[in-house]
Design a protein around this motif. Structure first.
Motif, PDB file in Angstrom:
ATOM      1  N   UNK A 388       0.854  -1.193   0.000  1.00 57.09           N
ATOM      2  CA  UNK A 388       0.000   0.000   0.000  1.00 57.09           C
ATOM      3  C   UNK A 388       0.883   1.235   0.000  1.00 57.09           C
ATOM      4  N   UNK A 389       1.842   1.274   0.921  1.00 58.72           N
ATOM      5  CA  UNK A 389       2.891   2.305   0.953  1.00 58.72           C
ATOM      6  C   UNK A 389       4.215   1.592   1.214  1.00 58.72           C
ATOM      7  N   UNK A 390       4.911   1.253   0.149  1.00 58.16           N
ATOM      8  CA  UNK A 390       6.131   0.458   0.288  1.00 58.16           C
ATOM      9  C   UNK A 390       7.183   1.189   1.108  1.00 58.16           C
ATOM     10  N   UNK A 391       7.283   2.533   0.891  1.00 55.49           N
ATOM     11  CA  UNK A 391       8.313   3.287   1.605  1.00 55.49           C
ATOM     12  C   UNK A 391       8.089   3.286   3.119  1.00 55.49           C
ATOM     13  N   UNK A 392       6.831   3.065   3.533  1.00 56.17           N
ATOM     14  CA  UNK A 392       6.521   2.998   4.964  1.00 56.17           C
ATOM     15  C   UNK A 392       6.358   1.559   5.464  1.00 56.17           C
ATOM     16  N   UNK A 405      -7.629  -4.515   4.930  1.00 50.59           N
ATOM     17  CA  UNK A 405      -6.752  -4.226   6.073  1.00 50.59           C
ATOM     18  C   UNK A 405      -5.426  -3.654   5.599  1.00 50.59           C
ATOM     19  N   UNK A 406      -4.941  -2.644   6.314  1.00 51.22           N
ATOM     20  CA  UNK A 406      -3.573  -2.157   6.162  1.00 51.22           C
ATOM     21  C   UNK A 406      -2.781  -2.599   7.386  1.00 51.22           C
ATOM     22  N   UNK A 410       6.314  -7.261   5.239  1.00 49.45           N
ATOM     23  CA  UNK A 410       7.577  -7.379   4.519  1.00 49.45           C
ATOM     24  C   UNK A 410       7.315  -8.012   3.158  1.00 49.45           C
ATOM     25  N   UNK A 411       8.322  -7.968   2.297  1.00 51.62           N
ATOM     26  CA  UNK A 411       8.180  -8.513   0.949  1.00 51.62           C
ATOM     27  C   UNK A 411       7.802  -9.999   0.973  1.00 51.62           C
ATOM     28  N   UNK A 412       8.310 -10.717   1.963  1.00 53.60           N
ATOM     29  CA  UNK A 412       8.039 -12.157   2.038  1.00 53.60           C
ATOM     30  C   UNK A 412       6.597 -12.466   2.453  1.00 53.60           C
TER      31      UNK A 412
END
Length: 436
Positions: A388-392, A405-406, A410-412
């Motif tokens: 949703x917000x990768x930088x955060x 849900x937010x 992590x990427x995994x």
């Protein structure tokens, strides 16, 4: 011959499944999907006509594709092509018009057009007893969940609905092939599969004795696949007590029921040629809520059906306000040529229909907010759909009971079921914390 292609999909999950099949089939030809602003050699518009707006959007998509690349191949396929091919024939620049009876042939038809340059109109009527066309799909690029089309066709002929004319008679995919496909999709890494159909609750009726949606769900549960199963829309009478019991006790079946009601007034339901009545719906929703307190109960509602007076509208509003439903999908009535309702008198002023739809949507927003509040401080397994917000480090996902849900991830975590605690509800979204 290597060509680029783009597929534009309008409408239901069945259309989305069939578009996924086309993407896979065209890729097997060695064709590549066009992304961004690149002009494709071939554009396929998988059309929808369930509402007047959907039909308008389908025509817009076709004309835009022709305008943006007049030298390219543009195919109009699906429900619009099946029911109103003459309307599409009047649009200059379409290279292929193909209905739902030949969707499995579309990849080869496009290949023939690319090689010969000849335009084609391929139409075939539905036949009683025709078999289910099995379109095998292994991957849904960009999606965390997989769709599996297990049923096609509808024979209900609700007064407002064009779908029986667009999709034909009831037909089903045999259980053994469904189990094989679920196993394949699981091996591809999917942890949620949505069973789709035009009239899903009639699954198996064409396959003989002992074949039904309940039998299918029992068969899936016995296999203990490492996936959860979500059901698409069902009629009230098709949500059997045993299905509710499965959703309450089996982790494999999502606690999510999307119910096609259309009206809370029995007179309107009779005029619509609907089989269920409001009393049955009230009992069903209360039974589901009692048995599964946190189940998502979504409802399809139509505003402004012909001769729907204010009393009938208020009956619908009162019924929905009093029941523990979770959200509403509201559709303004629009007459579809060829349906019984298109010949009815007593059409309402569009302004009245719009106002009633707005009132129903307000009820839906309130119901959703109350449902979200009931789910606070509870743990759910969330299918992580992506960033949703990768930088955060914030991911988005969906619970089995249809909560968006937010949560920090992590990427995994992508495409996995992650345990998450629901901490707060903000702007039509739950905010959660990952449970380690």
């Amino acid at each position: 011959m290597e060509l680029s292609f783009k597929i534009i999909t309008l409408g239901c999950k069945v259309n989305q499944y069939e578009s996924a099949y086309l993407k896979e089939a065209l890729s097997l030809f060695g064709w590549r999907q066009a992304f961004g602003g690149k002009k494709p050699d071939v554009t396929v518009v998988n059309t929808c006509i369930v509402t007047r707006k959907a039909a308008h959007q389908s025509r817009q998509a076709i004309r835009r594709a022709i305008r943006e690349n007049p030298e390219g191949i543009v195919a109009a396929i699906g429900c619009y092509a099946q029911v109103f091919p003459d309307e599409l024939s009047g649009i200059d620049g379409i290279s292929l018009i193909a209905g739902n009876t030949v969707k499995g042939q579309v990849p080869k038809l496009l290949l023939n057009i690319a090689e010969s340059g000849k335009k084609s109109i391929i139409l075939k009527d539905f036949e009683k007893g025709m078999p289910f066309e099995f379109l095998k799909v292994r991957r849904f690029p960009g999606r965390a969940r997989a769709y599996l089309k297990v049923q096609d066709g509808c024979e209900s002929y609700c007064a407002y609905c064009i779908v029986p004319f667009a999709r034909g008679p009831l037909r089903s995919l045999p259980i053994n092939k469904i189990l094989s496909m679920i196993n394949t999709l699981s091996e591809e890494g999917y942890e949620e599969i949505v069973l789709t159909g035009i009239h899903l609750g009639k699954y198996g009726i064409d396959l003989g004795a002992g074949q039904s949606l309940l039998c299918l769900l029992y068969a899936i549960d016995r296999e203990s696949f490492p996936v959860r199963i979500r059901l698409s829309s069902l009629e009230p009478s098709e949500i059997l007590p045993d299905i509710v019991e499965m959703a309450s006790s089996c982790n494999s079946l999502c606690r999510h029921f999307h119910i096609s009601l259309q009206s809370g007034d029995d007179g309107v339901l009779a005029g619509m040629n609907r089989k269920s009545r409001s009393r049955f719906f009230v009992k069903l929703v209360n039974d589901i809520s009692f048995r599964i307190p946190l189940a998502a109960i979504g409802v399809d509602i139509m505003a402004g059906f012909p001769k729907e007076d204010m009393a009938a509208h208020q009956n619908t509003c009162s019924l929905l306000k009093d029941l523990p439903v979770s959200y509403l999908h509201v559709f303004p009535f629009s007459p579809r040529p060829g349906t019984a309702a298109s010949r009815f008198g007593g059409l309402l002023d569009p302004k009245i229909i719009k106002a009633r739809a707005l009132e129903l949507r307000k009820i839906g927003r309130n119901k959703k907010a109350l449902f979200y509040q009931r789910c606070l401080k509870k743990k759910f397994h969330v299918l992580a759909e992506g960033w949703y917000l990768k930088e955060n480090g914030i991911m988005k996902g969906m619970t089995d009971n249809y909560l968006p849900v937010l949560f920090p991830g992590t990427e995994t975590d992508k495409n996995r079921l992650i345990p998450v605690m629901m901490e707060s509800a903000e702007d039509n979204m739950m905010i959660g914390s990952k449970i380690i």
